[in-house]
Design a protein around this motif. Sequence first.
Motif, short mmCIF file in Angstrom:
data_model
loop_
_atom_site.label_atom_id
_atom_site.label_comp_id
_atom_site.label_asym_id
_atom_site.label_seq_id
_atom_site.Cartn_x
_atom_site.Cartn_y
_atom_site.Cartn_z
N ALA A 65 0.83 -1.21 0.00
CA ALA A 65 0.00 0.00 0.00
C ALA A 65 0.86 1.25 0.00
O ALA A 65 0.62 2.19 -0.77
CB ALA A 65 -0.94 0.00 1.21
N VAL A 83 2.62 1.67 -3.64
CA VAL A 83 1.82 2.16 -4.76
C VAL A 83 1.20 3.52 -4.45
O VAL A 83 1.01 4.35 -5.36
CB VAL A 83 0.74 1.15 -5.18
CG1 VAL A 83 1.38 -0.13 -5.69
CG2 VAL A 83 -0.23 0.85 -4.06
N MET A 84 0.92 3.79 -3.18
CA MET A 84 0.35 5.08 -2.83
C MET A 84 1.40 6.19 -2.83
O MET A 84 1.06 7.37 -2.74
CB MET A 84 -0.33 5.01 -1.46
CG MET A 84 -1.60 4.18 -1.45
SD MET A 84 -2.90 4.86 -2.50
CE MET A 84 -3.37 6.30 -1.54
N THR A 137 -2.11 8.90 -6.97
CA THR A 137 -2.84 7.78 -6.37
C THR A 137 -3.73 8.27 -5.23
O THR A 137 -3.36 9.16 -4.48
CB THR A 137 -1.87 6.72 -5.84
OG1 THR A 137 -0.89 7.33 -4.99
CG2 THR A 137 -1.17 6.02 -6.99
N PHE A 150 -6.36 2.28 -2.45
CA PHE A 150 -5.70 0.98 -2.53
C PHE A 150 -6.64 -0.09 -2.01
O PHE A 150 -7.30 0.09 -0.98
CB PHE A 150 -4.41 1.00 -1.70
CG PHE A 150 -3.73 -0.33 -1.56
CD1 PHE A 150 -2.93 -0.83 -2.57
CD2 PHE A 150 -3.92 -1.10 -0.41
CE1 PHE A 150 -2.31 -2.07 -2.43
CE2 PHE A 150 -3.30 -2.34 -0.27
CZ PHE A 150 -2.48 -2.83 -1.29
N ARG A 181 -5.52 -3.49 -6.33
CA ARG A 181 -6.02 -2.43 -7.21
C ARG A 181 -5.62 -1.07 -6.66
O ARG A 181 -5.57 -0.89 -5.44
CB ARG A 181 -7.55 -2.52 -7.33
CG ARG A 181 -8.01 -3.75 -8.09
CD ARG A 181 -9.48 -4.04 -7.90
NE ARG A 181 -9.80 -4.40 -6.52
CZ ARG A 181 -9.57 -5.58 -5.98
NH1 ARG A 181 -9.00 -6.55 -6.69
NH2 ARG A 181 -9.89 -5.82 -4.72
N VAL A 182 -5.35 -0.13 -7.57
CA VAL A 182 -4.90 1.21 -7.20
C VAL A 182 -5.77 2.24 -7.91
O VAL A 182 -5.94 2.16 -9.13
CB VAL A 182 -3.42 1.44 -7.58
CG1 VAL A 182 -2.92 2.72 -6.96
CG2 VAL A 182 -2.56 0.26 -7.18
N VAL A 186 3.10 0.90 -11.48
CA VAL A 186 2.52 0.04 -10.45
C VAL A 186 3.28 -1.28 -10.39
O VAL A 186 3.64 -1.76 -9.30
CB VAL A 186 1.02 -0.21 -10.73
CG1 VAL A 186 0.47 -1.31 -9.82
CG2 VAL A 186 0.23 1.08 -10.55
#
Length: 362
Positions: free
Chosen positions: A234, A237-238, A243, A246, A297-298, A340
Amino acid sequence: MGSSFGQLFRISTFGESHGGGVGVIVDGCPPRLPLDLAAIQAELDRRRPGQSRITTPRKEADQVEVLSGLLDGVTLGTPIAMVVRNQDQRPGDYKDMEVAFRPSHADATYQAKYGIQARSGGGRASARETIGRVAAGAIAKQLLARAHGTEVMAWVRRIHTIEAQIDPALVTLAAVEANIVRCPDPETAERMIERIETIGREGDSCGGVIECVVRRPPPGLGMPVFDKLEADLAKAVMSLPATKGFEIGSGFAGTLLRGSEHNDAFLPTADGSLHTATNNSGGIQGGISNGEEICLRVGFKPTATIRKAQQTVTLAGEAITLEAKGRHDPCVLPRAVPMVEAMVALVLADHLLRQQGQCSLW
């Protein structure tokens, strides 16, 4: 400034969008790993600007230079430095933005924090910073594939209100790369492209959702209590630009189920490895990978810099109307797919080394 990520497999990115170049230093990569430099360049080509009619028209070859850490294409175990020179800078496109804060961009908060900012192209807040991440992620991908046959693959699941129904188990790289929006459903992809073009012609932007699957992940990755695998995924990707959300496994949809519906029943296997009948956990239980596919998923917001007139204020606090110039993606998602993948691969590579260091002595 928070420009480093990872513990054992550790990266530090550098450079600004309209400076001399951007790059990364990868520290902790194991020695004697054969590196396919063409594969690193291929990942950067997937991320680069100007690759299609629905991305920014900025023209950059994004040719990577490896400055250290290799001998005859094999890693030495020493820091790997990679750089990409900026070729198509146009700082003049940002003159109006030198005195006005772009709404929902990092201009105002960088100024509030540091009292100074690289206003041309957003500096470190620009998605151009992710070049270093993608280059490092390409190394992490090769490490994971060699160590455990692990594959990391992402695609665009939703653009604005158009969503594709995708079975992660069936997605192939060829299907993802078959169209410019990187959605493996051809019919939905055409609708997504049309939506992006329509919104772009209006001087506006849109967001969406990227889905990612990790196939054949090593079991046992993740460190309780604060370094759970999904927590580090998390954060990874955040940390990407734009973004806003998450999910992993069943995500928020799982909150609508009962425990008896959501629990993943264990099934017997010939070799004694863990296997579950369902995968609502998304391949992670108790913060540790169980060997099943990791599905996440993002959510990405609409691109903040748009041509439409917007109300904002100047550095002096005066009200002003801003119509942003420059070259910007009407939707960041097609180019964010390799970003990602890179961040997910970096987390897994780091945790693989941590697992080997703690639990593989005997």
